[in-house]
Design a protein around this motif. Sequence first.
Motif, PDB file in Angstrom:
ATOM      1  N   PRO A  92      -3.215 -12.522 -19.445  1.00 35.80           N
ATOM      2  CA  PRO A  92      -2.064 -13.017 -19.379  1.00 35.80           C
ATOM      3  C   PRO A  92      -0.721 -11.582 -19.717  1.00 35.80           C
ATOM      4  N   ASP A  93      -1.067 -10.352 -20.122  1.00 39.79           N
ATOM      5  CA  ASP A  93      -0.352  -9.331 -20.370  1.00 39.79           C
ATOM      6  C   ASP A  93      -0.726  -8.572 -18.958  1.00 39.79           C
ATOM      7  N   GLY A  94      -1.000  -8.820 -18.078  1.00 39.76           N
ATOM      8  CA  GLY A  94      -1.539  -7.964 -17.238  1.00 39.76           C
ATOM      9  C   GLY A  94      -1.970  -7.146 -17.107  1.00 39.76           C
ATOM     10  N   ARG A  95      -3.374  -6.864 -17.677  1.00 48.18           N
ATOM     11  CA  ARG A  95      -4.601  -6.248 -17.609  1.00 48.18           C
ATOM     12  C   ARG A  95      -5.123  -6.449 -17.331  1.00 48.18           C
ATOM     13  N   ALA A  96      -6.350  -6.022 -15.715  1.00 53.56           N
ATOM     14  CA  ALA A  96      -7.800  -6.350 -15.423  1.00 53.56           C
ATOM     15  C   ALA A  96      -7.965  -6.150 -15.844  1.00 53.56           C
ATOM     16  N   VAL A  97      -9.255  -6.772 -16.262  1.00 55.55           N
ATOM     17  CA  VAL A  97     -11.065  -6.939 -16.411  1.00 55.55           C
ATOM     18  C   VAL A  97     -12.163  -6.698 -15.597  1.00 55.55           C
ATOM     19  N   VAL A  98     -12.759  -5.895 -15.571  1.00 54.39           N
ATOM     20  CA  VAL A  98     -13.539  -6.368 -14.389  1.00 54.39           C
ATOM     21  C   VAL A  98     -15.245  -6.601 -15.530  1.00 54.39           C
ATOM     22  N   THR A 153     -22.021 -16.320 -20.010  1.00 57.11           N
ATOM     23  CA  THR A 153     -21.523 -14.704 -20.290  1.00 57.11           C
ATOM     24  C   THR A 153     -22.046 -13.416 -19.307  1.00 57.11           C
ATOM     25  N   TYR A 154     -20.473 -12.878 -19.187  1.00 53.72           N
ATOM     26  CA  TYR A 154     -20.765 -11.795 -18.598  1.00 53.72           C
ATOM     27  C   TYR A 154     -20.385 -10.462 -19.135  1.00 53.72           C
ATOM     28  N   ARG A 155     -20.900  -9.590 -18.827  1.00 55.44           N
ATOM     29  CA  ARG A 155     -20.182  -7.959 -19.386  1.00 55.44           C
ATOM     30  C   ARG A 155     -19.170  -7.814 -19.185  1.00 55.44           C
ATOM     31  N   VAL A 156     -18.414  -7.009 -19.862  1.00 55.84           N
ATOM     32  CA  VAL A 156     -17.016  -6.560 -19.186  1.00 55.84           C
ATOM     33  C   VAL A 156     -17.654  -4.828 -18.770  1.00 55.84           C
ATOM     34  N   LEU A 157     -17.230  -4.294 -17.781  1.00 61.47           N
ATOM     35  CA  LEU A 157     -18.036  -3.502 -17.088  1.00 61.47           C
ATOM     36  C   LEU A 157     -16.171  -2.604 -17.643  1.00 61.47           C
ATOM     37  N   GLY A 158     -15.530  -2.848 -17.459  1.00 60.76           N
ATOM     38  CA  GLY A 158     -13.769  -2.193 -17.376  1.00 60.76           C
ATOM     39  C   GLY A 158     -12.857  -2.399 -17.643  1.00 60.76           C
ATOM     40  N   ILE A 159     -11.656  -1.835 -19.227  1.00 67.91           N
ATOM     41  CA  ILE A 159     -10.187  -2.972 -18.945  1.00 67.91           C
ATOM     42  C   ILE A 159      -9.336  -1.583 -17.945  1.00 67.91           C
ATOM     43  N   LEU A 160      -8.958  -1.717 -17.086  1.00 65.23           N
ATOM     44  CA  LEU A 160      -7.465  -1.765 -16.181  1.00 65.23           C
ATOM     45  C   LEU A 160      -6.450  -1.716 -16.873  1.00 65.23           C
ATOM     46  N   GLY A 161      -5.246  -0.887 -16.878  1.00 65.67           N
ATOM     47  CA  GLY A 161      -4.244  -0.885 -17.356  1.00 65.67           C
ATOM     48  C   GLY A 161      -3.435  -1.856 -17.032  1.00 65.67           C
ATOM     49  N   LYS A 162      -2.127  -1.953 -17.445  1.00 65.40           N
ATOM     50  CA  LYS A 162      -0.492  -3.125 -17.118  1.00 65.40           C
ATOM     51  C   LYS A 162      -0.729  -2.223 -15.538  1.00 65.40           C
ATOM     52  N   PRO A 163      -0.396  -3.081 -14.689  1.00 66.37           N
ATOM     53  CA  PRO A 163       0.322  -2.721 -13.417  1.00 66.37           C
ATOM     54  C   PRO A 163       1.695  -1.997 -13.662  1.00 66.37           C
ATOM     55  N   LYS A 164       1.916  -0.988 -12.617  1.00 65.22           N
ATOM     56  CA  LYS A 164       3.760  -1.119 -12.231  1.00 65.22           C
ATOM     57  C   LYS A 164       4.611  -2.020 -11.854  1.00 65.22           C
ATOM     58  N   VAL A 165       5.457  -2.735 -12.670  1.00 68.43           N
ATOM     59  CA  VAL A 165       6.420  -2.700 -12.321  1.00 68.43           C
ATOM     60  C   VAL A 165       7.534  -2.444 -11.167  1.00 68.43           C
TER      61      VAL A 165
END
Length: 167
Positions: A92-98, A153-165
């Motif tokens: 919801p905050d715009g970050r992406a999780v792989v 259940t999935y394994r989290v590989l990485g969390i990407l920062g918020k996108p640019k506005v």
Amino acid sequence: MRCAIAGLVLMCAAYASAQRLVVKIVNRQDNETDYTYVVPGNFSSQSNSNVNCYGSDANVNCNGTTTTSGLSMPAQQVSYHVRGATFTLQLPDGRAVVVNCESKFKERMAGPRGNHRSCRIPLVDEINADFHGDNAKLEWVVSIDGKKFQSETYRVLGILGKPKVAQ
């Protein structure tokens, strides 16, 4: 008795640290052989308009404004070589999780290769995700009345920062 109470308190604290969010699957890939996962570029926008009209029987005068804002995330190479189902989830905050799920062990007396089942994969894009440590339990509705769910259940590989506005 004290050990049992302490263990119960620790378990409750561990479950309280989990986070449940409604997320959107923005990309998905599934393959039983090794592959390199690439997070695709993504852009979303939202427009808000305001129109005011004034008039009389013979004349109408209108003016208005529109404001558009967007979020832009460039494609990113993830350095993991994965197998199975891999998703990019937008928080919801715009970050992406792989996240990734390889096939699961299931005893069927079929030898090492036959004792696996594929991961459950949601067909819908909006799902619930319980994040706990490096795991994400994905849950989605599979019935018309909205009462039956399926999960994996999935394994989290990485969390990407918020996108640019972008404006």
